[in-house]
Design a protein around this motif. Structure first.
Motif, PDB file in Angstrom:
ATOM      1  N   SER A   2      -3.539 -30.110 -22.938  1.00  0.00           N
ATOM      2  CA  SER A   2      -3.705 -30.259 -21.500  1.00  0.00           C
ATOM      3  C   SER A   2      -3.342 -28.962 -20.785  1.00  0.00           C
ATOM      4  N   ASP A   3      -3.846 -28.852 -19.563  1.00  0.00           N
ATOM      5  CA  ASP A   3      -3.566 -27.700 -18.726  1.00  0.00           C
ATOM      6  C   ASP A   3      -2.071 -27.678 -18.409  1.00  0.00           C
ATOM      7  N   PRO A   4      -1.397 -26.533 -18.575  1.00  0.00           N
ATOM      8  CA  PRO A   4       0.052 -26.495 -18.387  1.00  0.00           C
ATOM      9  C   PRO A   4       0.498 -26.843 -16.976  1.00  0.00           C
ATOM     10  N   ASP A   5      -0.351 -26.701 -15.977  1.00  0.00           N
ATOM     11  CA  ASP A   5       0.040 -27.031 -14.608  1.00  0.00           C
ATOM     12  C   ASP A   5      -0.696 -28.254 -14.094  1.00  0.00           C
ATOM     13  N   GLN A   6      -1.103 -29.113 -14.998  1.00  0.00           N
ATOM     14  CA  GLN A   6      -1.849 -30.294 -14.608  1.00  0.00           C
ATOM     15  C   GLN A   6      -0.941 -31.253 -13.861  1.00  0.00           C
ATOM     16  N   ILE A  68       6.325 -18.754  -7.026  1.00  0.00           N
ATOM     17  CA  ILE A  68       6.569 -19.365  -8.340  1.00  0.00           C
ATOM     18  C   ILE A  68       7.853 -20.189  -8.317  1.00  0.00           C
ATOM     19  N   GLU A  69       8.817 -19.786  -7.526  1.00  0.00           N
ATOM     20  CA  GLU A  69      10.025 -20.605  -7.386  1.00  0.00           C
ATOM     21  C   GLU A  69       9.665 -21.966  -6.781  1.00  0.00           C
ATOM     22  N   GLU A  70       8.759 -21.973  -5.816  1.00  0.00           N
ATOM     23  CA  GLU A  70       8.307 -23.234  -5.219  1.00  0.00           C
ATOM     24  C   GLU A  70       7.551 -24.082  -6.244  1.00  0.00           C
ATOM     25  N   VAL A  71       6.737 -23.449  -7.080  1.00  0.00           N
ATOM     26  CA  VAL A  71       6.029 -24.169  -8.141  1.00  0.00           C
ATOM     27  C   VAL A  71       7.047 -24.801  -9.093  1.00  0.00           C
ATOM     28  N   MET A  72       8.079 -24.059  -9.417  1.00  0.00           N
ATOM     29  CA  MET A  72       9.101 -24.578 -10.329  1.00  0.00           C
ATOM     30  C   MET A  72       9.812 -25.790  -9.721  1.00  0.00           C
ATOM     31  N   VAL A  73      10.029 -25.762  -8.418  1.00  0.00           N
ATOM     32  CA  VAL A  73      10.629 -26.915  -7.741  1.00  0.00           C
ATOM     33  C   VAL A  73       9.699 -28.126  -7.871  1.00  0.00           C
ATOM     34  N   GLU A  74       8.392 -27.904  -7.743  1.00  0.00           N
ATOM     35  CA  GLU A  74       7.430 -29.003  -7.899  1.00  0.00           C
ATOM     36  C   GLU A  74       7.461 -29.568  -9.324  1.00  0.00           C
ATOM     37  N   HIS A  75       7.729 -28.724 -10.305  1.00  0.00           N
ATOM     38  CA  HIS A  75       7.902 -29.209 -11.688  1.00  0.00           C
ATOM     39  C   HIS A  75       9.105 -30.152 -11.743  1.00  0.00           C
ATOM     40  N   ILE A  76      10.204 -29.726 -11.164  1.00  0.00           N
ATOM     41  CA  ILE A  76      11.418 -30.550 -11.184  1.00  0.00           C
ATOM     42  C   ILE A  76      11.184 -31.865 -10.450  1.00  0.00           C
ATOM     43  N   ARG A  77      10.463 -31.827  -9.350  1.00  0.00           N
ATOM     44  CA  ARG A  77      10.166 -33.047  -8.581  1.00  0.00           C
ATOM     45  C   ARG A  77       9.201 -33.977  -9.307  1.00  0.00           C
ATOM     46  N   GLY A  78       8.562 -33.466 -10.354  1.00  0.00           N
ATOM     47  CA  GLY A  78       7.642 -34.296 -11.119  1.00  0.00           C
ATOM     48  C   GLY A  78       6.205 -34.275 -10.644  1.00  0.00           C
ATOM     49  N   ARG A  79       5.881 -33.438  -9.679  1.00  0.00           N
ATOM     50  CA  ARG A  79       4.499 -33.357  -9.186  1.00  0.00           C
ATOM     51  C   ARG A  79       3.623 -32.509 -10.095  1.00  0.00           C
ATOM     52  N   LEU A  80       4.222 -31.639 -10.886  1.00  0.00           N
ATOM     53  CA  LEU A  80       3.512 -30.786 -11.845  1.00  0.00           C
ATOM     54  C   LEU A  80       4.242 -30.877 -13.175  1.00  0.00           C
ATOM     55  N   HIS A  81       3.535 -30.570 -14.238  1.00  0.00           N
ATOM     56  CA  HIS A  81       4.212 -30.451 -15.524  1.00  0.00           C
ATOM     57  C   HIS A  81       3.591 -29.297 -16.274  1.00  0.00           C
ATOM     58  N   GLY A  82       4.320 -28.788 -17.257  1.00  0.00           N
ATOM     59  CA  GLY A  82       3.845 -27.629 -18.003  1.00  0.00           C
ATOM     60  C   GLY A  82       4.295 -27.689 -19.436  1.00  0.00           C
ATOM     61  N   PRO A  83       4.169 -26.573 -20.131  1.00  0.00           N
ATOM     62  CA  PRO A  83       4.492 -26.554 -21.560  1.00  0.00           C
ATOM     63  C   PRO A  83       5.987 -26.659 -21.844  1.00  0.00           C
ATOM     64  N   THR A  84       6.804 -26.397 -20.833  1.00  0.00           N
ATOM     65  CA  THR A  84       8.249 -26.506 -20.997  1.00  0.00           C
ATOM     66  C   THR A  84       8.826 -27.224 -19.789  1.00  0.00           C
ATOM     67  N   CYS A 124      10.040 -19.462 -19.884  1.00  0.00           N
ATOM     68  CA  CYS A 124      10.271 -20.764 -19.240  1.00  0.00           C
ATOM     69  C   CYS A 124       8.997 -21.271 -18.573  1.00  0.00           C
ATOM     70  N   LEU A 125       8.111 -20.367 -18.159  1.00  0.00           N
ATOM     71  CA  LEU A 125       6.856 -20.781 -17.512  1.00  0.00           C
ATOM     72  C   LEU A 125       5.758 -21.137 -18.497  1.00  0.00           C
ATOM     73  N   PHE A 126       5.682 -20.428 -19.620  1.00  0.00           N
ATOM     74  CA  PHE A 126       4.569 -20.600 -20.543  1.00  0.00           C
ATOM     75  C   PHE A 126       4.965 -21.072 -21.940  1.00  0.00           C
ATOM     76  N   GLY A 127       6.230 -21.259 -22.193  1.00  0.00           N
ATOM     77  CA  GLY A 127       6.634 -21.718 -23.514  1.00  0.00           C
ATOM     78  C   GLY A 127       6.376 -20.669 -24.582  1.00  0.00           C
ATOM     79  N   ARG A 128       6.087 -21.133 -25.788  1.00  0.00           N
ATOM     80  CA  ARG A 128       5.903 -20.224 -26.924  1.00  0.00           C
ATOM     81  C   ARG A 128       4.700 -19.301 -26.762  1.00  0.00           C
ATOM     82  N   ASP A 129       3.774 -19.655 -25.908  1.00  0.00           N
ATOM     83  CA  ASP A 129       2.551 -18.864 -25.727  1.00  0.00           C
ATOM     84  C   ASP A 129       2.692 -17.815 -24.618  1.00  0.00           C
ATOM     85  N   TRP A 130       3.910 -17.487 -24.230  1.00  0.00           N
ATOM     86  CA  TRP A 130       4.107 -16.606 -23.082  1.00  0.00           C
ATOM     87  C   TRP A 130       3.562 -15.200 -23.300  1.00  0.00           C
ATOM     88  N   LYS A 131       3.557 -14.680 -24.522  1.00  0.00           N
ATOM     89  CA  LYS A 131       3.090 -13.310 -24.741  1.00  0.00           C
ATOM     90  C   LYS A 131       1.604 -13.182 -24.443  1.00  0.00           C
TER      91      LYS A 131
END
Length: 154
Positions: A2-6, A68-84, A124-131
């Motif tokens: 799935s898309d990491p920011d789905q 990106i800090e705002e995006v990370m807050v949305e991850h914590i709120r559960g509105r977005l999810h990603g690889p980590t 932290c944003l892309f997981g193991r595929d960050w490179k």
């Protein structure tokens, strides 16, 4: 995969369309993530090499890292999810990175903490595929930076 920011669907109906507001959030989050990792990589590499020109516009850096800090807050709120999973500590590290990068870009100290912190933030944003993601993102960030913040003579 799935898309990491789905966006996390509220219902499990696969035929349900994503509301326009959530689609806009997804697009914004994906772009913020792409450019943040690109700028982080460009800046960290320039500092590691000891380049005089850090190759990132300070305004672009600040705006992108705030986004990106705002995006990370949305991850914590559960509105977005990603690889980590994103934690409050991840956001604090990103804020620290933003401050260190801003200082370096304004001609201040180039902290030795910046490069290791940059690696941790990209992971932290892309997981193991960050490179791989960082290489692609740096290409797009350089292109955007050149389009909106061209340097004379380059």
């Amino acid at each position: 995969m799935s898309d990491p920011d789905q966006l996390i669907p509220e219902e499990s109906d696969p035929d349900q369309l994503i509301p326009e507001e959530e689609e806009d959030l997804l697009e914004w989050a994906s772009m913020a993530k792409l450019y943040a990792v690109g700028y982080i990589r460009i800046l960290a590499e320039a500092i590691k090499r000891g380049d005089a020109d850090l190759q990132v516009d300070p305004v672009a850096w600040e705006n992108t890292l705030i986004a990106i800090e705002e995006v990370m807050v949305e991850h914590i709120r559960g509105r977005l999810h990603g690889p980590t999973p994103i934690t409050v500590e991840d956001i604090e590290r990103m804020q620290r990175l933003r401050g260190l990068g801003s200082a370096a870009l304004s001609g201040g100290e180039r902290s030795p903490e910046l490069c290791p912190l940059a690696l941790r933030c990209m992971e932290c944003l892309f997981g193991r595929d960050w490179k791989r993601a960082a290489r692609v993102a740096a290409f797009y960030a350089r292109a955007l930076n050149q389009e909106f913040h061209p340097r004379s003579g380059t």
